[in-house]
Design an enzyme around this catalytic site. Structure first.
Site, PDB file in Angstrom:
ATOM      1  N   ASP A 187       1.219  -1.168  -0.011  1.00 35.36           N
ATOM      2  CA  ASP A 187      -0.267  -0.272   0.046  1.00 35.36           C
ATOM      3  C   ASP A 187       1.238   1.405   0.188  1.00 35.36           C
ATOM      4  O   ASP A 187       1.489   1.674   0.944  1.00 35.36           O
ATOM      5  CB  ASP A 187      -0.986  -0.176   1.051  1.00 35.36           C
ATOM      6  N   HIS A 192       0.176   8.046   3.965  1.00 35.93           N
ATOM      7  CA  HIS A 192       1.004   7.459   4.624  1.00 35.93           C
ATOM      8  C   HIS A 192       2.553   7.567   4.380  1.00 35.93           C
ATOM      9  O   HIS A 192       3.476   6.929   6.141  1.00 35.93           O
ATOM     10  CB  HIS A 192       1.153   5.923   5.394  1.00 35.93           C
TER      11      HIS A 192
END
Length: 288
Positions: A187, A192
């Site tokens: 991911d 993030h």
């Protein structure tokens, strides 16, 4: 195309083939914070090749087809999609390595009305070395897509935790670099990792992947109960608030026969970040 329930229920999401090795199994565990106690047998079980066992939640990153709401012609307002709930059914224990083939489908769409949202139930089936191994489910809250119609199955109903104090809690502090490690399992959302992207959507710094918190819960449940990872058969939850790398996470457990209800709290902020947790084990009464 313009989003519609009819088009989405027939959306063709490509099958995926992926091989993974023991290195990937270890990297996943490190990415959810396992290994923060590097001499602990509970941590080494998932991070050291001698006697290595896969953390069962590894299944959620295997055979992933990518961010299909954006990458395929869905018509969805993908920027406003929120990953709301996660389910996992393990039909057999995960191997430490193997060849994965995944098949994905949209099970159903629930329309909450024009100007509101639509809820999509998505499912991915994993065959590892030709054997049915896991079924992974997600509930996606499409906040900009109300009015597209309802079709197919409803998302599964999540079960709340008992209204009594937990039987026990297990704490694990995430590391400041946790999100940077976890993203290497597939991911690569810049939310993030990139501080500027995080600021652009209202966060003071990059947040942890919801599925990394899910992995923390899996490790905490197994460590707190002392149950072998191969006994886990079900792991469901709802995501309720963001986690920041470095947060101390406490997993609260309630035992009920072969089930364990759970929630995860960010201790320093006194905030429930994962709720409606439910885990099921095989032969749990014989293991404790």
């Amino acid at each position: 195309m313009t989003a519609s329930a009819e088009a989405l229920i027939h959306l063709s999401i490509p099958d995926v083939e992926q091989s993974y090795a023991e290195r990937d199994t270890i990297l996943y565990a490190l990415g959810v914070g396992v290994g923060s106690e590097p001499t602990s047998p509970a941590h080494l079980a998932y991070t050291y090749e001698d006697g290595l066992k896969p953390l069962p939640s590894l299944a959620v990153v295997l055979g992933h087809p990518g961010f299909w709401p954006r990458d395929l012609d869905t018509g969805l307002d993908w920027r406003r999609i929120v990953h709301g709930e996660q389910t996992l059914r393990l039909h057999r224990p995960l191997p430490t390595h193997g060849l994965v083939r995944s098949q994905s489908r949209i099970k159903g769409i629930q329309d909450k009305g024009e100007g509101k949202s639509a809820v999509i139930a998505y499912e991915r089936t994993l065959f590892i070395d030709g054997v049915l191994t896991a079924t992974v489910g997600q509930t996606l809250f499409c906040r900009g897509d109300g009015g597209i119609g309802s079709l197919g199955e409803e998302a599964p109903r999540m079960m709340p935790s008992p209204e009594r104090p937990p039987d026990r809690s297990y704490e694990l502090r995430t590391l400041p670099q946790t999100a940077l490690i976890y993203r290497l399992s597939g991911d690569l959302n810049p939310l993030h990792a990139d501080p500027n992207v995080a600021l652009s959507v209202g966060f003071p710094k990059p947040i942890l992947h919801g599925l990394a918190t899910y992995g923390v819960a899996a490790f905490s449940l197994l460590t707190a109960t002392g149950l072998p990872p191969e006994t886990l058969r079900r792991l469901d939850c709802r995501f309720t608030a963001p986690v920041f790398p470095g947060d101390m996470l406490a997993t609260d457990l309630w035992r009920e026969n072969d089930r364990v209800h759970f929630q995860v709290r960010a201790v320093d902020r006194d905030l429930v970040v994962l709720s409606h947790g439910l885990a099921e084990f095989t032969d749990v009464a014989d293991q404790t």
